[in-house]
Design an enzyme around this catalytic site. Structure first.
Site, PDB file in Angstrom:
ATOM      1  N   SER A   8      -0.170  13.210  -1.526  1.00  0.00           N
ATOM      2  CA  SER A   8      -0.502  12.218  -2.437  1.00  0.00           C
ATOM      3  C   SER A   8      -1.298  11.105  -1.768  1.00  0.00           C
ATOM      4  CB  SER A   8       0.513  11.551  -3.256  1.00  0.00           C
ATOM      5  OG  SER A   8       0.107  10.048  -3.875  1.00  0.00           O
ATOM      6  N   HIS A  32      -3.316  15.932  -4.431  1.00  0.00           N
ATOM      7  CA  HIS A  32      -2.473  15.030  -5.462  1.00  0.00           C
ATOM      8  C   HIS A  32      -3.175  13.561  -5.557  1.00  0.00           C
ATOM      9  CE1 HIS A  32       0.318  14.550  -8.408  1.00  0.00           C
ATOM     10  NE2 HIS A  32       0.623  13.217  -8.124  1.00  0.00           N
ATOM     11  N   ASP A  34      -3.238  10.241  -7.713  1.00  0.00           N
ATOM     12  CA  ASP A  34      -2.431   9.380  -8.712  1.00  0.00           C
ATOM     13  C   ASP A  34      -3.447   8.303  -9.291  1.00  0.00           C
ATOM     14  OD1 ASP A  34       0.239  10.448  -8.482  1.00  0.00           O
ATOM     15  OD2 ASP A  34       0.333   9.811  -6.554  1.00  0.00           O
ATOM     16  N   MET A  36      -3.420   5.194 -12.188  1.00  0.00           N
ATOM     17  CA  MET A  36      -2.779   4.456 -13.075  1.00  0.00           C
ATOM     18  C   MET A  36      -3.597   3.196 -13.831  1.00  0.00           C
ATOM     19  SD  MET A  36       0.194   3.764 -10.309  1.00  0.00           S
ATOM     20  CE  MET A  36       0.672   4.991  -9.209  1.00  0.00           C
ATOM     21  N   HIS A  63      -3.227  13.306 -11.470  1.00  0.00           N
ATOM     22  CA  HIS A  63      -1.963  12.883 -12.278  1.00  0.00           C
ATOM     23  C   HIS A  63      -2.322  11.625 -12.955  1.00  0.00           C
ATOM     24  CE1 HIS A  63       2.463  11.303 -11.652  1.00  0.00           C
ATOM     25  NE2 HIS A  63       2.214  11.624 -12.915  1.00  0.00           N
ATOM     26  N   MET A  65      -1.081   8.724 -14.932  1.00  0.00           N
ATOM     27  CA  MET A  65      -0.065   7.758 -15.344  1.00  0.00           C
ATOM     28  C   MET A  65      -0.908   6.795 -16.016  1.00  0.00           C
ATOM     29  SD  MET A  65       2.091   7.933 -11.767  1.00  0.00           S
ATOM     30  CE  MET A  65       0.596   8.632 -11.132  1.00  0.00           C
ATOM     31  N   MET A 136       8.934  14.090 -12.752  1.00  0.00           N
ATOM     32  CA  MET A 136       8.893  13.063 -11.562  1.00  0.00           C
ATOM     33  C   MET A 136      10.408  12.884 -11.264  1.00  0.00           C
ATOM     34  SD  MET A 136       5.869  11.699 -11.512  1.00  0.00           S
ATOM     35  CE  MET A 136       6.345  10.322 -10.496  1.00  0.00           C
ATOM     36  N   GLY A 141       4.731   4.828 -10.312  1.00  0.00           N
ATOM     37  CA  GLY A 141       4.071   3.398 -10.317  1.00  0.00           C
ATOM     38  C   GLY A 141       3.709   2.970  -8.723  1.00  0.00           C
ATOM     39  N   GLY A 144       6.841   5.893  -1.850  1.00  0.00           N
ATOM     40  CA  GLY A 144       7.686   5.378  -1.034  1.00  0.00           C
ATOM     41  C   GLY A 144       9.053   5.091  -1.451  1.00  0.00           C
ATOM     42  N   ASP A 170       7.442  15.229  -7.877  1.00  0.00           N
ATOM     43  CA  ASP A 170       6.754  14.323  -7.487  1.00  0.00           C
ATOM     44  C   ASP A 170       7.601  12.962  -7.125  1.00  0.00           C
ATOM     45  OD1 ASP A 170       4.716  12.333  -6.973  1.00  0.00           O
ATOM     46  OD2 ASP A 170       3.786  12.476  -8.619  1.00  0.00           O
ATOM     47  N   GLY A 171       7.650  12.525  -6.244  1.00  0.00           N
ATOM     48  CA  GLY A 171       8.503  11.266  -5.751  1.00  0.00           C
ATOM     49  C   GLY A 171       9.553  11.245  -4.911  1.00  0.00           C
ATOM     50  N   GLY A 172       9.314  10.770  -3.670  1.00  0.00           N
ATOM     51  CA  GLY A 172      10.792  10.689  -2.819  1.00  0.00           C
ATOM     52  C   GLY A 172      10.843  11.884  -1.957  1.00  0.00           C
ATOM     53  N   GLY A 192       3.768  11.682  -0.499  1.00  0.00           N
ATOM     54  CA  GLY A 192       2.678  10.572  -0.115  1.00  0.00           C
ATOM     55  C   GLY A 192       3.294  10.016   1.373  1.00  0.00           C
TER      56      GLY A 192
HETATM   57  C1  DX5 Z   1       4.543   7.802  -8.084  1.00  0.00           C
HETATM   58  C2  DX5 Z   1       3.239   8.878  -7.601  1.00  0.00           C
HETATM   59  C3  DX5 Z   1       3.578   9.794  -6.657  1.00  0.00           C
HETATM   60  C4  DX5 Z   1       3.743   9.034  -5.420  1.00  0.00           C
HETATM   61  C5  DX5 Z   1       4.576   9.881  -4.354  1.00  0.00           C
HETATM   62  O1  DX5 Z   1       4.031   7.013  -9.217  1.00  0.00           O
HETATM   63  O2  DX5 Z   1       2.869   9.476  -8.897  1.00  0.00           O
HETATM   64  O3  DX5 Z   1       2.700  10.919  -6.740  1.00  0.00           O
HETATM   65  O4  DX5 Z   1       2.384   8.600  -4.650  1.00  0.00           O
HETATM   66  O5  DX5 Z   1       4.872   9.063  -3.293  1.00  0.00           O
HETATM   67  P1  DX5 Z   1       6.072   9.276  -2.194  1.00  0.00           P
HETATM   68  O6  DX5 Z   1       6.051  10.949  -1.790  1.00  0.00           O
HETATM   69  O7  DX5 Z   1       5.889   8.477  -1.115  1.00  0.00           O
HETATM   70  O8  DX5 Z   1       7.196   8.977  -3.150  1.00  0.00           O
HETATM   71 ZN    ZN Z   2       1.653  11.531  -8.714  1.00  0.00          ZN
END
Ligand code: DX5
Ligand code: ZN
Length: 213
Positions: A8, A32, A34, A36, A63, A65, A136, A141, A144, A170-172, A192
């Site tokens: 990401s 990826h 992101d 927003m 993606h 959001m 998710m 948002g 990290g 996606d996420g963590g 990310g």
């Molecule tokens: C969160 C995003 C993710 C994010 C992932 O809102 O959709 O794609 O960048 O980042 P990490 O891998 O650091 O959680």
């Molecule tokens: Zn994402």
């Protein structure tokens, strides 16, 4: 199913985005992106021109959001920016079936996402109309954040229902969480911080791949 790693670029350095992308490009399957709108989630991210300017052989996995992917022009803007796939959220406020039909007409890979609190049943009306589902594993948002392992139940249930569907998570995602996600049935892994916050990106990606079961 083929495992795919999708860095990401939310965690990349925006001022040197092209360099950041070129550095990871040889080692991964997807990029990826992101996006927003400051409404669906508080922050805003890249402008379409910034994404269009990124030259890469990797499919751009966009993606969204955003509250209104179609009405507010995000889908058109990111198709123009070179998206190969576009993910919209089931929690978005546009008519979801209309958005998915529009993507199909434009020849873009369609994906739908749900946030951690949203039940899998919310996806039922759309499962036969998407090429990928994004589960998710943080509240969207920010990069990290910590992985919410409770969402793995949704991944396993979906994998049972859809043995051949791409399931993205996606996420963590890190070398410590990717294994559980894969065992539950995910095969597309967004990362990310686990990639762009490491000095040696090639090694960071290898570490993720080596942690897969
Ligand atoms: C969160 C995003 C993710 C994010 C992932 O809102 O959709 O794609 O960048 O980042 P990490 O891998 O650091 O959680
Ligand atoms: Zn994402």
């Amino acid at each position: 199913m083929q495992s795919k790693i999708a860095p990401s670029i939310l965690s990349a350095k925006r001022e040197i985005l092209q360099k950041e992308v070129s550095e990871i490009e040889p080692y991964v399957e997807l990029l990826h992106v992101d996006i927003m709108d400051g409404k669906f989630v508080p922050p805003t991210t890249f402008r379409p021109e910034e994404i269009k300017a990124v030259k890469t052989k990797l499919p751009k996995d966009v993606h969204l959001m955003v509250e209104h992917p179609l009405k507010d022009g995000f889908i058109d803007a990111y198709i123009d920016a070179g998206a190969a796939s576009i993910t919209i959220h089931a929690e978005a406020k546009d008519d979801i079936k209309t958005c998915l039909a529009y993507l199909k007409k434009k020849g873009i890979k369609r994906a739908i996402s749900i946030n951690p609190p949203t039940p899998l049943s919310k996806l039922s009306p759309y499962l036969d109309e998407v090429d990928m589902v994004l589960i998710m594993s943080v509240n969207p948002g920010w990069a990290g954040q910590s992985f919410i392992s409770e969402v793995l139940e949704k991944v396993s249930a979906l994998r049972k229902l859809k043995p051949n569907l791409d399931i993205e998570i996606d996420g963590g995602i890190s070398k410590d969480t990717i294994k559980q996600a894969a065992e539950a049935g995910a095969n597309v892994f967004v990362a990310g911080n686990a990639i762009f916050n490491k000095p040696d990106r090639k090694k960071a990606i290898e570490d993720l791949r080596n942690a897969l079961p």
